[in-house]
Design a protein around this motif. Sequence first.
Motif, PDB file in Angstrom:
ATOM      1  N   ALA A 221     -22.748 -18.453 -88.830  1.00 32.20           N
ATOM      2  CA  ALA A 221     -23.957 -17.282 -88.434  1.00 32.20           C
ATOM      3  C   ALA A 221     -24.737 -17.783 -89.586  1.00 32.20           C
ATOM      4  O   ALA A 221     -23.778 -17.652 -91.468  1.00 32.20           O
ATOM      5  N   GLU A 222     -26.265 -17.161 -90.404  1.00 32.75           N
ATOM      6  CA  GLU A 222     -26.910 -17.519 -91.058  1.00 32.75           C
ATOM      7  C   GLU A 222     -26.355 -16.221 -92.509  1.00 32.75           C
ATOM      8  O   GLU A 222     -26.421 -16.507 -93.701  1.00 32.75           O
ATOM      9  N   GLY A 223     -25.745 -15.142 -91.766  1.00 32.14           N
ATOM     10  CA  GLY A 223     -25.290 -14.250 -92.587  1.00 32.14           C
ATOM     11  C   GLY A 223     -23.995 -14.178 -93.426  1.00 32.14           C
ATOM     12  O   GLY A 223     -23.743 -13.618 -93.843  1.00 32.14           O
ATOM     13  N   VAL A 224     -23.246 -15.533 -92.691  1.00 30.79           N
ATOM     14  CA  VAL A 224     -22.252 -15.929 -93.746  1.00 30.79           C
ATOM     15  C   VAL A 224     -22.362 -16.680 -94.596  1.00 30.79           C
ATOM     16  O   VAL A 224     -22.011 -16.449 -95.152  1.00 30.79           O
ATOM     17  N   MET A 225     -23.285 -17.727 -94.620  1.00 35.97           N
ATOM     18  CA  MET A 225     -23.420 -18.463 -95.733  1.00 35.97           C
ATOM     19  C   MET A 225     -24.351 -19.847 -94.337  1.00 35.97           C
ATOM     20  O   MET A 225     -23.966 -20.158 -94.062  1.00 35.97           O
ATOM     21  N   SER A 226     -24.655 -20.902 -95.814  1.00 37.98           N
ATOM     22  CA  SER A 226     -25.529 -22.145 -94.688  1.00 37.98           C
ATOM     23  C   SER A 226     -24.825 -23.081 -94.858  1.00 37.98           C
ATOM     24  O   SER A 226     -23.822 -22.865 -95.353  1.00 37.98           O
ATOM     25  N   ALA A 227     -24.961 -23.925 -93.842  1.00 34.99           N
ATOM     26  CA  ALA A 227     -23.844 -24.983 -93.993  1.00 34.99           C
ATOM     27  C   ALA A 227     -24.169 -26.310 -94.276  1.00 34.99           C
ATOM     28  O   ALA A 227     -23.128 -26.321 -94.010  1.00 34.99           O
ATOM     29  N   ASN A 228     -25.292 -26.294 -95.400  1.00 35.28           N
ATOM     30  CA  ASN A 228     -25.024 -27.633 -96.066  1.00 35.28           C
ATOM     31  C   ASN A 228     -23.635 -26.348 -97.600  1.00 35.28           C
ATOM     32  O   ASN A 228     -22.884 -27.428 -97.807  1.00 35.28           O
ATOM     33  N   LYS A 229     -23.821 -25.286 -97.774  1.00 33.81           N
ATOM     34  CA  LYS A 229     -22.912 -25.368 -98.236  1.00 33.81           C
ATOM     35  C   LYS A 229     -21.029 -24.923 -98.543  1.00 33.81           C
ATOM     36  O   LYS A 229     -20.547 -25.250 -99.022  1.00 33.81           O
ATOM     37  N   LEU A 230     -20.999 -24.889 -96.753  1.00 26.33           N
ATOM     38  CA  LEU A 230     -20.153 -24.471 -95.840  1.00 26.33           C
ATOM     39  C   LEU A 230     -19.376 -26.072 -96.033  1.00 26.33           C
ATOM     40  O   LEU A 230     -18.441 -26.139 -96.095  1.00 26.33           O
ATOM     41  N   ALA A 231     -19.982 -27.606 -95.855  1.00 30.46           N
ATOM     42  CA  ALA A 231     -20.389 -28.310 -95.833  1.00 30.46           C
ATOM     43  C   ALA A 231     -19.640 -28.739 -96.838  1.00 30.46           C
ATOM     44  O   ALA A 231     -18.350 -30.163 -97.167  1.00 30.46           O
ATOM     45  N   ASP A 232     -20.288 -28.815 -98.308  1.00 24.07           N
ATOM     46  CA  ASP A 232     -19.889 -28.990 -99.313  1.00 24.07           C
ATOM     47  C   ASP A 232     -18.354 -28.292 -99.856  1.00 24.07           C
ATOM     48  O   ASP A 232     -17.653 -28.717-100.474  1.00 24.07           O
ATOM     49  N   MET A 233     -17.668 -27.288 -99.503  1.00 22.64           N
ATOM     50  CA  MET A 233     -16.656 -26.451 -99.847  1.00 22.64           C
ATOM     51  C   MET A 233     -15.242 -27.607 -98.277  1.00 22.64           C
ATOM     52  O   MET A 233     -14.652 -27.743 -99.455  1.00 22.64           O
ATOM     53  N   ILE A 234     -15.721 -28.216 -97.583  1.00 20.39           N
ATOM     54  CA  ILE A 234     -14.560 -28.259 -96.458  1.00 20.39           C
ATOM     55  C   ILE A 234     -14.426 -29.781 -97.129  1.00 20.39           C
ATOM     56  O   ILE A 234     -13.928 -30.655 -97.057  1.00 20.39           O
ATOM     57  N   GLN A 235     -15.710 -30.288 -97.240  1.00 16.04           N
ATOM     58  CA  GLN A 235     -15.472 -31.855 -97.930  1.00 16.04           C
ATOM     59  C   GLN A 235     -14.851 -31.804 -99.812  1.00 16.04           C
ATOM     60  O   GLN A 235     -13.704 -33.043-100.059  1.00 16.04           O
ATOM     61  N   GLY A 236     -14.874 -30.622 -99.917  1.00 16.47           N
ATOM     62  CA  GLY A 236     -13.685 -30.733-101.236  1.00 16.47           C
ATOM     63  C   GLY A 236     -12.149 -30.264-100.583  1.00 16.47           C
ATOM     64  O   GLY A 236     -11.229 -30.502-101.769  1.00 16.47           O
ATOM     65  N   LYS A 237     -11.972 -30.188 -99.753  1.00 18.39           N
ATOM     66  CA  LYS A 237     -10.702 -29.182 -99.234  1.00 18.39           C
ATOM     67  C   LYS A 237     -10.209 -30.128 -98.813  1.00 18.39           C
ATOM     68  O   LYS A 237      -9.189 -30.942 -98.090  1.00 18.39           O
ATOM     69  N   VAL A 238     -10.391 -31.105 -97.404  1.00 14.97           N
ATOM     70  CA  VAL A 238     -10.296 -32.295 -96.654  1.00 14.97           C
ATOM     71  C   VAL A 238     -10.843 -33.304 -96.307  1.00 14.97           C
ATOM     72  O   VAL A 238     -12.439 -32.975 -96.377  1.00 14.97           O
ATOM     73  N   GLU A 239     -10.182 -34.607 -96.057  1.00 12.87           N
ATOM     74  CA  GLU A 239     -10.962 -35.401 -96.154  1.00 12.87           C
ATOM     75  C   GLU A 239     -11.392 -35.883 -94.478  1.00 12.87           C
ATOM     76  O   GLU A 239     -10.850 -36.154 -93.455  1.00 12.87           O
ATOM     77  N   LEU A 240     -13.254 -35.441 -94.314  1.00 15.82           N
ATOM     78  CA  LEU A 240     -13.116 -35.201 -92.925  1.00 15.82           C
ATOM     79  C   LEU A 240     -14.876 -35.522 -93.193  1.00 15.82           C
ATOM     80  O   LEU A 240     -15.881 -34.939 -93.525  1.00 15.82           O
ATOM     81  N   GLU A 241     -15.570 -36.286 -92.421  1.00 15.76           N
ATOM     82  CA  GLU A 241     -17.016 -37.445 -92.314  1.00 15.76           C
ATOM     83  C   GLU A 241     -17.744 -35.289 -91.921  1.00 15.76           C
ATOM     84  O   GLU A 241     -17.352 -35.605 -90.447  1.00 15.76           O
ATOM     85  N   THR A 242     -18.355 -34.930 -92.661  1.00  9.66           N
ATOM     86  CA  THR A 242     -19.718 -33.888 -91.894  1.00  9.66           C
ATOM     87  C   THR A 242     -20.599 -34.492 -91.518  1.00  9.66           C
ATOM     88  O   THR A 242     -21.173 -35.182 -92.657  1.00  9.66           O
ATOM     89  N   ARG A 243     -21.456 -33.450 -91.039  1.00 10.02           N
ATOM     90  CA  ARG A 243     -22.954 -33.909 -90.553  1.00 10.02           C
ATOM     91  C   ARG A 243     -23.675 -31.878 -90.681  1.00 10.02           C
ATOM     92  O   ARG A 243     -22.531 -31.098 -89.841  1.00 10.02           O
ATOM     93  N   VAL A 244     -24.222 -31.740 -90.767  1.00 14.73           N
ATOM     94  CA  VAL A 244     -25.136 -30.619 -90.922  1.00 14.73           C
ATOM     95  C   VAL A 244     -26.434 -30.799 -90.156  1.00 14.73           C
ATOM     96  O   VAL A 244     -27.250 -31.765 -90.019  1.00 14.73           O
ATOM     97  N   SER A 245     -26.718 -29.559 -89.315  1.00 15.79           N
ATOM     98  CA  SER A 245     -27.808 -29.322 -88.700  1.00 15.79           C
ATOM     99  C   SER A 245     -28.106 -27.703 -88.681  1.00 15.79           C
ATOM    100  O   SER A 245     -27.317 -27.038 -87.926  1.00 15.79           O
ATOM    101  N   VAL A 246     -29.498 -27.732 -88.643  1.00 17.99           N
ATOM    102  CA  VAL A 246     -29.715 -25.949 -88.920  1.00 17.99           C
ATOM    103  C   VAL A 246     -30.777 -26.060 -87.926  1.00 17.99           C
ATOM    104  O   VAL A 246     -31.739 -27.434 -88.635  1.00 17.99           O
ATOM    105  N   LEU A 247     -30.546 -25.185 -86.933  1.00 17.24           N
ATOM    106  CA  LEU A 247     -31.420 -25.135 -86.746  1.00 17.24           C
ATOM    107  C   LEU A 247     -32.669 -24.460 -85.860  1.00 17.24           C
ATOM    108  O   LEU A 247     -33.595 -25.332 -85.977  1.00 17.24           O
ATOM    109  N   GLY A 248     -33.053 -23.493 -87.608  1.00 21.30           N
ATOM    110  CA  GLY A 248     -33.912 -22.908 -87.855  1.00 21.30           C
ATOM    111  C   GLY A 248     -34.727 -22.328 -87.215  1.00 21.30           C
ATOM    112  O   GLY A 248     -34.538 -21.748 -85.872  1.00 21.30           O
ATOM    113  N   HIS A 249     -36.628 -22.708 -86.915  1.00 18.00           N
ATOM    114  CA  HIS A 249     -36.791 -21.580 -86.326  1.00 18.00           C
ATOM    115  C   HIS A 249     -37.186 -22.349 -84.234  1.00 18.00           C
ATOM    116  O   HIS A 249     -37.958 -21.435 -83.610  1.00 18.00           O
TER     117      HIS A 249
END
Length: 319
Positions: A221-249
């Motif tokens: 949810a946007e009220g938690v954090m941005s998807a891009n920020k979360l992706a950076d956090m995950i990639q710093g912790k575990v080896e997983l290939e991530t992709r981001v989709s922000v659905l927006g308006h």
Amino acid sequence: MKRIGVLTSGGDSPGMNAAVRAAVRKAIFHEVEVFGIYYGYQGLLAGNIERLEAGDVGDIIQRGGTKLYSARCEEFKTEDGQNRAIEQLKKHGIEGLVVIGGDGSYRGAMALTQKGFPCVGVPGTIDNDIPGTDYTIGFDTALNTIIEAIDKIRDTATSHERTFIIEVMGRDAGDLALWAGLAGGAETILIPEVDFDMEDMIDRLQKGKKRGKKHSIIIVAEGVMSANKLADMIQGKVELETRVSVLGHIQRGGSPTGRDRVLGSLFGARAVEVLLDGPGGRAIGMKNHQVVDYDMTKAFTGEHDTDMSLYTLSKELSI
């Protein structure tokens, strides 16, 4: 009361047109004249007001957005702006106002009511974050839009064995993320109502990987954090290939579902009844599948109830 106004304010939501249509035709049924106020409170201050007949709201129930348009208006938040708004309403002989929108729209309606001009609020927001009502107009349509997107993204996640992080709207409420995540089979759902636990999320991803899971969907949810920020956090912790989709308006548009059309019709009609019968300061909502009206101040002082049993269930089912 022989003449009322109706406006839509703030972010648009699918089903607003159904509410406008219902308010106009319900009033006309009771032999009350209706005036549409275009572009919300900004249009009210500018005198962008015209009388509406039954035919003016024909063929709009199936349309997303709002026939009356919407706009933000900082000037209306001032006492001078509110006094000017009342002058415009009196100039057109309008005696009461139906306001369709979210939290900010309600605050404007309450300010007018406290100045002696009766208003009734109708909850129109995809966020489903208005205290006092179980559902708001537009939530169901936005929910289905998100689910459709999740289904399509999952096809790609499966094909490429990737972890997708999908960011959804909701402001400070997690209902859209929670309901869409459960309905879309997401492995992880992050909502503002639950403290973010990075270690738990990583542990769940790793457990899934160990049992042979080759892809996963994370809804944030946007009220938690941005998807891009979360992706950076995950990639710093575990080896997983991530992709981001922000659905927006895209979540705010589209033809309203049958549920939102019915909800808009019920709420718009009830708002007129309440406005004709009382001094205003009321909000329309749904509680336990019944249309209700309640003191509008509850929308500011109360708390929106998120069904946490859905969150628990989502974690149990995504093992």
